[in-house]
Design a protein around this motif. Structure first.
Motif: not given
Length: 153
Positions: A4-22
């Motif tokens: 078992t394992g877990k990998l993560s990546t996080e990177s900046a976005i320039q577009s509005p967060a709400s639009k990206f989530f939607d």
């Protein structure tokens, strides 16, 4: 070696967060039109693309240069914290992993943009299977393409 394992990546976005989530929580059917490595997606079971546990989608995409298929269902959507949890199964996934969960989160900054975080929790079928590093690269490329698309919209 752990199965078992877990990998993560996080990177900046320039577009509005709400639009990206939607895009991933409410407009998932648009992803094949936005991301180059997503070749096809179709509703396999259910009436809509976004019901929690009530629909199954069949995806064809490219991981590590190889055309890959899997099915996906949404396990949960947390609108307040901007988190969607997807379960991938069947197709190429089942050949390598007993369990494969993708946790997508948008973290909003004060200026309405933010970052996109992808976490994969997995269980390999045996020790010979590599961790899903190709998926992390795939998610990063998709993030860039989705962000650019949303900035133009």
């Amino acid at each position: 070696m752990a199965l078992t394992g877990k990998l993560s990546t996080e990177s900046a976005i320039q577009s509005p967060a709400s639009k990206f989530f939607d895009l991933l929580a409410k407009k998932l059917h648009h992803v094949p039109n936005v991301c180059e490595r997503v070749h096809a997606a179709k509703l396999h079971e259910g009436d809509d693309w976004h019901s929690v546990g009530g629909s199954v989608k069949h995806w064809t995409y490219v991981i590590d240069g190889k055309v890959t298929t899997s099915k996906e269902t949404i396990e949960s959507i947390d609108e307040k914290n901007k988190i969607v949890i997807f379960k991938l199964f069947d197709g190429d996934i089942d050949q390598r992993y007993k369990a494969f969960k993708v946790i997508f989160q948008v973290i909003e900054n004060n200026n309405r943009s933010g970052s996109a975080k992808w976490t994969v929790e997995y269980e390999k079928v045996n020790d010979d299977v590599e961790a899903p590093y190709g998926y992390m690269e795939y998610f990063d490329k998709c993030r860039k393409e989705m962000d650019a698309h949303l900035l133009q919209a």
